[in-house]
Design a protein around this motif. Sequence first.
Motif, mmCIF file in Angstrom:
data_model
loop_
_atom_site.group_PDB
_atom_site.id
_atom_site.type_symbol
_atom_site.label_atom_id
_atom_site.label_comp_id
_atom_site.label_asym_id
_atom_site.label_seq_id
_atom_site.Cartn_x
_atom_site.Cartn_y
_atom_site.Cartn_z
ATOM 1 N N MET A 83 3.241 16.460 -10.847
ATOM 2 C CA MET A 83 2.935 16.786 -9.461
ATOM 3 C C MET A 83 1.727 15.976 -8.967
ATOM 4 O O MET A 83 1.717 15.495 -7.824
ATOM 5 N N ILE A 84 0.732 15.820 -9.829
ATOM 6 C CA ILE A 84 -0.460 15.049 -9.439
ATOM 7 C C ILE A 84 -0.099 13.578 -9.234
ATOM 8 O O ILE A 84 -0.481 12.957 -8.233
ATOM 9 N N ILE A 85 0.653 12.998 -10.196
ATOM 10 C CA ILE A 85 1.047 11.595 -10.077
ATOM 11 C C ILE A 85 1.944 11.397 -8.858
ATOM 12 O O ILE A 85 1.822 10.397 -8.136
ATOM 13 N N GLY A 86 2.856 12.336 -8.624
ATOM 14 C CA GLY A 86 3.712 12.245 -7.452
ATOM 15 C C GLY A 86 2.915 12.237 -6.159
ATOM 16 O O GLY A 86 3.206 11.458 -5.237
ATOM 17 N N THR A 87 1.901 13.087 -6.091
ATOM 18 C CA THR A 87 1.044 13.116 -4.909
ATOM 19 C C THR A 87 0.301 11.802 -4.735
ATOM 20 O O THR A 87 0.181 11.270 -3.623
ATOM 21 N N GLN A 88 -0.195 11.241 -5.846
ATOM 22 C CA GLN A 88 -0.919 9.975 -5.777
ATOM 23 C C GLN A 88 -0.004 8.831 -5.331
ATOM 24 O O GLN A 88 -0.413 7.974 -4.540
ATOM 25 N N LEU A 89 1.219 8.804 -5.838
ATOM 26 C CA LEU A 89 2.167 7.769 -5.420
ATOM 27 C C LEU A 89 2.479 7.882 -3.932
ATOM 28 O O LEU A 89 2.560 6.873 -3.221
ATOM 29 N N PHE A 90 2.676 9.092 -3.469
ATOM 30 C CA PHE A 90 2.968 9.306 -2.049
ATOM 31 C C PHE A 90 1.801 8.819 -1.187
ATOM 32 O O PHE A 90 2.007 8.134 -0.178
ATOM 33 N N LEU A 91 0.582 9.171 -1.591
ATOM 34 C CA LEU A 91 -0.592 8.734 -0.834
ATOM 35 C C LEU A 91 -0.755 7.214 -0.895
ATOM 36 O O LEU A 91 -1.169 6.586 0.083
ATOM 37 N N ALA A 92 -0.434 6.617 -2.065
ATOM 38 C CA ALA A 92 -0.501 5.158 -2.185
ATOM 39 C C ALA A 92 0.470 4.502 -1.212
ATOM 40 O O ALA A 92 0.144 3.496 -0.561
ATOM 41 N N GLY A 93 1.675 5.062 -1.105
ATOM 42 C CA GLY A 93 2.639 4.540 -0.144
ATOM 43 C C GLY A 93 2.174 4.702 1.287
ATOM 44 O O GLY A 93 2.365 3.815 2.124
ATOM 45 N N PHE A 94 1.539 5.818 1.563
ATOM 46 C CA PHE A 94 1.033 6.072 2.919
ATOM 47 C C PHE A 94 -0.051 5.065 3.286
ATOM 48 O O PHE A 94 -0.039 4.483 4.377
ATOM 49 N N VAL A 95 -0.988 4.837 2.361
ATOM 50 C CA VAL A 95 -2.063 3.874 2.612
ATOM 51 C C VAL A 95 -1.491 2.463 2.738
ATOM 52 O O VAL A 95 -1.893 1.680 3.609
ATOM 53 N N ALA A 96 -0.539 2.104 1.839
ATOM 54 C CA ALA A 96 0.076 0.779 1.904
ATOM 55 C C ALA A 96 0.806 0.572 3.221
ATOM 56 O O ALA A 96 0.794 -0.527 3.789
ATOM 57 N N ASP A 97 1.427 1.627 3.737
ATOM 58 C CA ASP A 97 2.127 1.526 5.015
ATOM 59 C C ASP A 97 1.137 1.306 6.148
ATOM 60 O O ASP A 97 1.405 0.522 7.077
ATOM 61 N N LEU A 98 -0.017 1.957 6.086
ATOM 62 C CA LEU A 98 -1.052 1.742 7.100
ATOM 63 C C LEU A 98 -1.557 0.307 7.063
ATOM 64 O O LEU A 98 -1.759 -0.326 8.110
ATOM 65 N N VAL A 99 -1.761 -0.220 5.838
ATOM 66 C CA VAL A 99 -2.216 -1.607 5.698
ATOM 67 C C VAL A 99 -1.167 -2.568 6.243
ATOM 68 O O VAL A 99 -1.478 -3.537 6.942
#
Length: 319
Positions: A287-303
């Motif tokens: 669950m923690i890794i899944g949350t981190q991956l989701f946030l990484a995708g969100f930040v990458a999408d913003l970039v």
Amino acid sequence: MDISVVIPLYNEEESIPELYAWIKRVMTENKFTYEVIFVNDGSTDHSWEVIEGLAKENPEVHGIKFRRNYGKSPALYCGFEVAKGDVVITMDADLQDSPDEIPELYRMIKVDGNDLVSGYKMNRSEGDPLSKTIPTKLFNATARKVSGIHNLHDFNCGLKAYRLDVVKNIEVYGEMHRYMPYLAKNAGFDKIVEKRVHHQARKFGKSKFMGWNRFVNGYLDLITLWFLSSFGRKPMHVFGFLGSLMFFIGFVAACVIGIQKLWALHAGIPARLVTDMPYFYISLTMMIIGTQLFLAGFVADLVSRSSQGRNEYQIEKMI
């Protein structure tokens, strides 16, 4: 101008005069108008002095000198920037690529209508050590699979011909020179063919590209290029999907553990503490890794959305 020949080089002072004389003879015999662009990639010998001498006597010779060694891809990028010929041909400066191939390469672009012609060194294994041939075969097989360009056997051959539009609409950087056909395909130039070319033995010095290091770097670059071409403008599609999937699996596993514990307490059955069960920590970690991956995708999408090139697209024609 018919042809621009772009030649990146590093410490090739002995081969430059012979290579240019060979190119000049071929161009004269076929009545091509041409230019030869030598890109000196931070050589520590007298390569630049040789280029300057040739340029004084031959107006077709041009030179670009780097202050230090950057690599083959930056050299090609700078050469492509100034190239003016209808067909741009790249070759190495070590005399292993034959300028006699130029007329047929030119014909395959101008007459046959191809966008890119990649050389295939049929006899390259002669004299090459296993540390070079084995990685090369594995590299090419993987590149064919990932790129979808199944008709090429030698992606890394330095002898290639391009339509001018191709080199003006692709960006080669890092060590991406190995994947010029893949870059061209991603830019919309899909008429890519192969030509068998003669591979000569090195006449001077020794190869600068040996060993397993180039093999490892090649795979890393291929993964980067595949990801950028597939998800470069939509990183949330891959990171968000993987993150959501992992979080969901971990959440369901945690729920199952909790339900089992509650059922055991309700039935009066002795049960282990949840914190004593390894599955609890596995589900929590997912669950923690899944949350981190989701946030990484969100930040990458913003970039990606804030990048200057987010709306740059290859337009062939406009009326």
